[in-house]
Write an enzyme that holds these catalytic residues in place. Structure first.
Site, PDB file in Angstrom:
ATOM      1  N   CYS A   1      31.000  43.608  30.804  1.00 58.63           N
ATOM      2  CA  CYS A   1      31.051  42.876  29.539  1.00 58.63           C
ATOM      3  C   CYS A   1      29.653  42.408  29.174  1.00 58.63           C
ATOM      4  O   CYS A   1      28.838  42.092  30.056  1.00 58.63           O
ATOM      5  CB  CYS A   1      31.989  41.669  29.661  1.00 58.63           C
ATOM      6  SG  CYS A   1      32.268  40.788  28.095  1.00 58.63           S
TER       7      CYS A   1
ATOM      8  N   GLY B   1      36.728  43.808  30.746  1.00 54.08           N
ATOM      9  CA  GLY B   1      35.439  43.965  30.130  1.00 54.08           C
ATOM     10  C   GLY B   1      35.471  43.893  28.614  1.00 54.08           C
ATOM     11  O   GLY B   1      36.348  43.335  28.009  1.00 54.08           O
TER      12      GLY B   1
ATOM     13  N   ASP C   1      47.552  43.898  34.658  1.00 52.68           N
ATOM     14  CA  ASP C   1      46.179  43.599  34.272  1.00 52.68           C
ATOM     15  C   ASP C   1      45.628  42.401  35.051  1.00 52.68           C
ATOM     16  O   ASP C   1      44.471  42.400  35.484  1.00 52.68           O
ATOM     17  CB  ASP C   1      46.181  43.327  32.762  1.00 52.68           C
ATOM     18  CG  ASP C   1      44.958  42.610  32.258  1.00 52.68           C
ATOM     19  OD1 ASP C   1      45.124  41.593  31.576  1.00 52.68           O
ATOM     20  OD2 ASP C   1      43.839  43.071  32.535  1.00 52.68           O
TER      21      ASP C   1
ATOM     22  N   CYS D   1      63.636  26.944  40.372  1.00 49.95           N
ATOM     23  CA  CYS D   1      63.758  27.782  39.178  1.00 49.95           C
ATOM     24  C   CYS D   1      65.211  28.190  38.926  1.00 49.95           C
ATOM     25  O   CYS D   1      65.695  28.140  37.793  1.00 49.95           O
ATOM     26  CB  CYS D   1      62.890  29.036  39.324  1.00 49.95           C
ATOM     27  SG  CYS D   1      61.139  28.777  38.978  1.00 49.95           S
TER      28      CYS D   1
END
Length: 396
Positions: free
Chosen positions: A31, A82, A296, A337
């Protein structure tokens, strides 16, 4: 600038039996900026050589695009980094040529996530012409943007980024603003919301930051946002969002992706964001060299790599036992939960938010945020849900 958004319930989330979406890192983690809280810059260490050299070659690019059209009924390409614009406009002109070559009548879509720093008139014309959806990373007005979103000289980025945001909006490029919520910006919910509206960003997405301290693996990074603070941030933005909502016509001035996704759960549809799904294996990540990952946020983590597209077909990777097992991890909820009255709204949140702060001990860092928010918003969501069901779905 203002516009009215006609919010209608979308079709249910595409079946997980269909492989539709790929998130591509064509320049890996490289980046031109150096944002303090960036979780992806360190991913460059997974590969040899300088990060600037981690560029997707023509063979990998063409195989990626050909495979998507071969195996997906309606491919969606999300180009990230990036900073993908570092590759230059020519790379994306090549992308579009290849997509048109292999589409053979299939519909497809492109999204570009960018800091906006390198954009110019030529980029704006291209993005408009080729109908790219642009995710524009910006945290808010100058004192917020320049707190952590810095260039490589540790200088603020606001002036250039704001100028380029205006350029895209004036060109009527499809733009969503992607804002992180950190320990500083969390204090300015209303100011950020108003700034985005005044700028012309009518579609907003907020992402809370929680990361490990790079110098102390037992602590959370100082820029991380606390659960309680983020819950109150959501409440403030929600109140501002409601003020812009016309209940009589079911039209709104702005769209906040998290709120739209929550609303889906109140009208019997799957939410748009994977963090709110029961499972989270909705897409594949493709690194610059063709390595395939399940998520990701978890590139490089144990059990998230699925092979390389030069060795394993993308469809094979998507339906692989490893990718399916990854998706099932989200459903492995603790007793708190499973007993929570808000379970069907969040399903435990994002998996990565269970592992960033050691103090959470495997529980979602933003659990308290969700509870604060749902307690605040539940009645209004019920009201909106009933209005939508009556108005659009013909339900009494």
């Amino acid at each position: 600038m203002s516009k009215t958004i006609h919010l209608k319930p979308e079709s249910p989330h595409p079946s997980r039996k269909h492989f539709t979406t790929v998130m591509v890192k064509p320049i890996g983690a490289f980046c031109n900026l150096h944002c303090t809280y960036c979780y992806y810059l360190d991913k460059a260490d997974l590969y040899p050589g300088p990060p600037a050299g981690h560029r997707m070659n023509d063979e990998t690019l063409e195989k990626l695009i050909a495979d998507m059209f071969r195996h997906s009924p309606m491919p969606t390409f999300i180009w990230q980094g990036g900073e993908p614009t570092v590759l230059g406009l020519g790379f994306f002109e090549k992308v579009v040529r290849l997509q048109k070559k292999y589409a053979q009548g299939k519909k497809y879509s492109n999204a570009l996530q960018t800091s906006g720093f390198l954009l110019n008139q030529d980029w704006a014309d291209f993005l408009k012409e080729e109908m790219f959806l642009v995710g524009f990373s910006m945290d808010g007005p100058q004192h917020i943007q320049d707190r952590y979103r810095l260039d490589r000289m540790n200088q603020g980025t606001f002036d250039k980024v704001y100028e380029n945001a205006q350029l895209l909006i004036e060109k009527e490029v499809q733009v969503n603003v992607l804002a992180t919520v950190n320990d500083y910006s969390v204090k300015y919910a209303r100011e950020i919301y108003k700034f985005f509206v005044d700028t012309g960003f009518m579609f907003m997405q907020f992402s809370p930051v929680v990361e490990r301290d790079p110098h102390n693996a037992k602590a959370v990074a100082s820029f991380s946002v606390s659960a309680r603070a983020y819950g109150h941030f959501l409440n403030e933005v929600f109140d501002a969002w409601l003020e812009d909502f016309d209940f009589d016509t079911l039209q709104q001035k702005t769209s906040v992706r998290f709120f739209d996704s929550i609303l889906h759960t109140y009208i019997g549809l799957d939410p748009m964001q994977c963090v709110l799904h029961k499972h989270c294996n909705d897409y594949l990540v493709v690194e610059h060299n063709g390595d395939l990952y399940s998520c990701d946020f978890l590139v490089g983590e144990r059990n998230t790599q699925l092979g390389n597209l030069h060795d394993v077909g993308m469809k094979e990777a998507f339906y692989s036992p490893e990718h399916l097992a990854f998706g099932q991890q989200k459903a492995a909820l603790d007793m708190e939960c499973r007993r929570c009255k808000w379970l069907q709204q969040c399903y435990g949140g994002c998996v990565k938010d269970r592992i960033r702060d050691p103090a959470d001990k495997g529980h979602n860092h933003f659990c308290e945020s969700f509870k604060i928010f749902f307690e605040h918003s539940h009645k209004e969501f019920k009201k909106l849900g009933k209005l939508y069901q009556t108005h659009y779905m013909g339900q009494d």
